[in-house]
Motif scaffolding. Structure first.
Motif, PDB file in Angstrom:
ATOM      1  N   PHE A  15      78.684 -88.408 -77.064  1.00 16.91           N
ATOM      2  CA  PHE A  15      78.303 -89.522 -76.189  1.00 16.91           C
ATOM      3  C   PHE A  15      78.362 -89.070 -74.747  1.00 16.91           C
ATOM      4  CE2 PHE A  15      79.740 -91.691 -79.982  1.00 16.91           C
ATOM      5  CZ  PHE A  15      78.805 -92.696 -80.107  1.00 16.91           C
ATOM      6  N   VAL A  21      75.547 -95.518 -73.743  1.00 15.96           N
ATOM      7  CA  VAL A  21      75.085 -95.696 -75.127  1.00 15.96           C
ATOM      8  C   VAL A  21      76.214 -96.324 -75.930  1.00 15.96           C
ATOM      9  CG1 VAL A  21      74.261 -94.547 -77.212  1.00 15.96           C
ATOM     10  CG2 VAL A  21      73.526 -93.734 -74.959  1.00 15.96           C
ATOM     11  N   TYR A  23      78.926 -97.509 -78.462  1.00 15.06           N
ATOM     12  CA  TYR A  23      79.775 -96.997 -79.538  1.00 15.06           C
ATOM     13  C   TYR A  23      80.989 -97.894 -79.686  1.00 15.06           C
ATOM     14  CZ  TYR A  23      83.248 -94.329 -82.084  1.00 15.06           C
ATOM     15  OH  TYR A  23      84.213 -93.960 -82.994  1.00 15.06           O
ATOM     16  N   SER A  58      73.383 -94.470 -80.776  1.00 13.90           N
ATOM     17  CA  SER A  58      73.626 -93.015 -80.759  1.00 13.90           C
ATOM     18  C   SER A  58      73.141 -92.308 -82.020  1.00 13.90           C
ATOM     19  CB  SER A  58      75.125 -92.770 -80.659  1.00 13.90           C
ATOM     20  OG  SER A  58      75.748 -93.205 -81.860  1.00 13.90           O
ATOM     21  N   ALA A  84      69.552 -94.233 -75.291  1.00  3.36           N
ATOM     22  CA  ALA A  84      69.973 -94.165 -76.692  1.00  3.36           C
ATOM     23  C   ALA A  84      69.191 -93.075 -77.422  1.00  3.36           C
ATOM     24  CB  ALA A  84      69.787 -95.515 -77.370  1.00  3.36           C
ATOM     25  N   CYS A  87      70.300 -89.575 -76.508  1.00  4.06           N
ATOM     26  CA  CYS A  87      71.593 -89.328 -77.138  1.00  4.06           C
ATOM     27  C   CYS A  87      71.425 -89.092 -78.646  1.00  4.06           C
ATOM     28  CB  CYS A  87      72.482 -90.540 -76.857  1.00  4.06           C
ATOM     29  SG  CYS A  87      74.034 -90.574 -77.714  1.00  4.06           S
ATOM     30  N   ASN A  91      72.154 -85.772 -81.035  1.00  4.17           N
ATOM     31  CA  ASN A  91      73.077 -85.856 -82.166  1.00  4.17           C
ATOM     32  C   ASN A  91      72.427 -85.451 -83.493  1.00  4.17           C
ATOM     33  OD1 ASN A  91      75.415 -86.616 -80.793  1.00  4.17           O
ATOM     34  ND2 ASN A  91      74.688 -88.733 -80.630  1.00  4.17           N
TER      35      ASN A  91
END
Ligand code: SAM
Length: 393
Positions: A15, A21, A23, A58, A84, A87, A91
């Motif tokens: 993050f 974003v 979480y 995310s 988002a 990110c 990921n």
């Protein structure tokens, strides 16, 4: 940008430290349970399943599905926000799941409408919005494959639990009400709402699992297509009359179905069957709903899910096991419940421990269970008059 790394299940997610974003670590339980549910669904489909996470932030949830659900063939992880998506893409690469997850930056409803034709639908659609999912339901009920699962989280608990019934009506098409049983009422309002959206397209839902936990509710329903079944919906919904004094709840189904040989009659409820004043304490009733008054879980589904849990796979294993056990024990045909302290407070006495109360009901031949939504709850098929008689003894 420096990143904070979070590990959950088999996913490791980065993050940006700017916190732009979403979480929420508390939702790990929600995500664990969802992984278990999707494993269960995937086990029914030899050819694998396609999943849509319409509000993916995310990508954490989708990455967990990709790495932990055997049989997740393709996952579309969508979010409207640019941050988002950046990110999420980072990921997806970081977790090496590019072959399974496709990222998408669209308005969730637009994406779901694009996928509503039968050959594009998903076996599972997951909605995890900020607050209420109501604006996404119309698209969602159309893009789930027949027999597939729709998983929906709602975090606007104040609205669903009676703080603003009028707002609840605008979003969910039902009036909420303050009550000791408000979390179960919330679940039943959400189910009613999803069913109403599904019915517009000749589809209907069968609830598999309905969870109230922490600050949210989460429902998992199957979606099927049948105009004939849609005509049965009104028999699965009820108005809720709640006494302002003792909180005794009376459900009035919108109607019922009478089958006589080959003829099916759809009978609307007739006349006021709920008296103006409460029989037990003389106060007036408040009206709420309509709420879903059919079962909120599927016993077989819960059993399969519980048997499939692997302890090493889930940090929240014990909580999952405990809640699934409570759900299995909930009396399926008894909506809502009494709460011990309310009963004794109203009767003006301080007797009856929960255990004694339960045994009095069981000895009289009635069924008793708790609700996972409240720790002092008593669900029973005993008539209200009988309850008040024991409390007052
Ligand atoms: N599912 C994620 C998880 O488990 O970590 C969290 C999702 S977060 C609560 C809600 C997300 O919905 C936000 O990232 C927001 O950008 C996105 N969102 C809000 N409105 C949207 C829309 N109309 N279409 C697509 N995404 C939207």
């Amino acid at each position: 940008t420096p990143y904070t790394s979070v590990t959950e299940g088999k996913a490791e997610v980065l993050f940006p430290s700017t916190h732009d974003v979403f979480y929420n670590p508390v939702q790990e339980f929600n995500r664990d349970l969802s992984v278990a549910v999707l494993r269960q669904l995937a086990s029914e489909h030899e050819g694998g399943i396609r999943i849509l996470e319409a509000l993916a932030a995310s990508g954490l949830r989708s990455i967990r599905y990709a790495k932990e659900v055997n049989g997740a063939l393709e996952i579309v992880a969508n979010d409207i926000s640019k941050q988002a998506i950046e990110c999420m893409k980072r990921n997806i690469t970081h977790n090496n799941v590019q072959n399974v997850i496709k990222s998408s930056q669209k308005d969730a409803s637009m994406l779901m409408y694009e996928n509503k034709v039968p050959n594009k639908r998903f076996q599972a659609v997951d909605l995890d919005p900020y607050g209420s999912p109501h604006v996404f339901l119309d698209g969602a009920v159309q893009c789930v494959a027949d027999g597939g699962l729709l998983l929906v989280t709602c975090t606007d608990m104040a609205v669903l639990c009676g703080n603003s019934p009028e707002t609840c009506y605008t979003k969910y098409g039902a009036l909420s009400i303050k009550s000791k049983a408000c979390h179960e009422i919330a679940l039943r309002i959400v189910l009613q709402c999803i069913e109403s959206h599904a019915n517009r397209y000749g589809r209907y839902i069968v609830p598999m699992l309905s969870l109230s936990a922490d600050f949210y509710v989460r429902v998992v329903v199957r979606v099927f297509t049948s105009q004939a079944k849609c005509k049965e919906t009104f028999s699965k919904l009820s108005w809720l009359y709640q006494c302002v004094g003792c909180e005794t709840a009376t459900l009035q189904p919108l109607g019922r179905i009478v089958v006589n040989g080959r003829s099916i009659k759809y009978q609307l409820c007739s006349g006021p069957s709920v008296p103006q004043a409460c029989q037990h304490c003389g106060h007036r009733h408040l009206m709420a709903g309509p709420i879903w008054s059919a079962p909120i879980h599927d016993g077989e589904f819960l059993k399969g899910l519980k048997n499939s849990l692997v302890e090493e796979d889930f940090t929240t294993y014990r909580r999952m096991y405990g809640i699934l056990t409570m759900m299995e024990e909930e009396l399926p045909d008894v909506p809502l419940f009494y709460v011990m302290d309310k009963l004794t407070a109203v009767a003006g006495i301080n007797l009856c421990k929960m255990v004694q109360f339960r045994s009095a009901l069981l000895n009289a031949g009635y069924e008793v269970s708790m609700s996972h939504t409240s720790k002092n709850s008593i669900k029973t098929n005993a008539p209200p008059q009988f309850i008040w008689d024991i409390v007052r003894v």
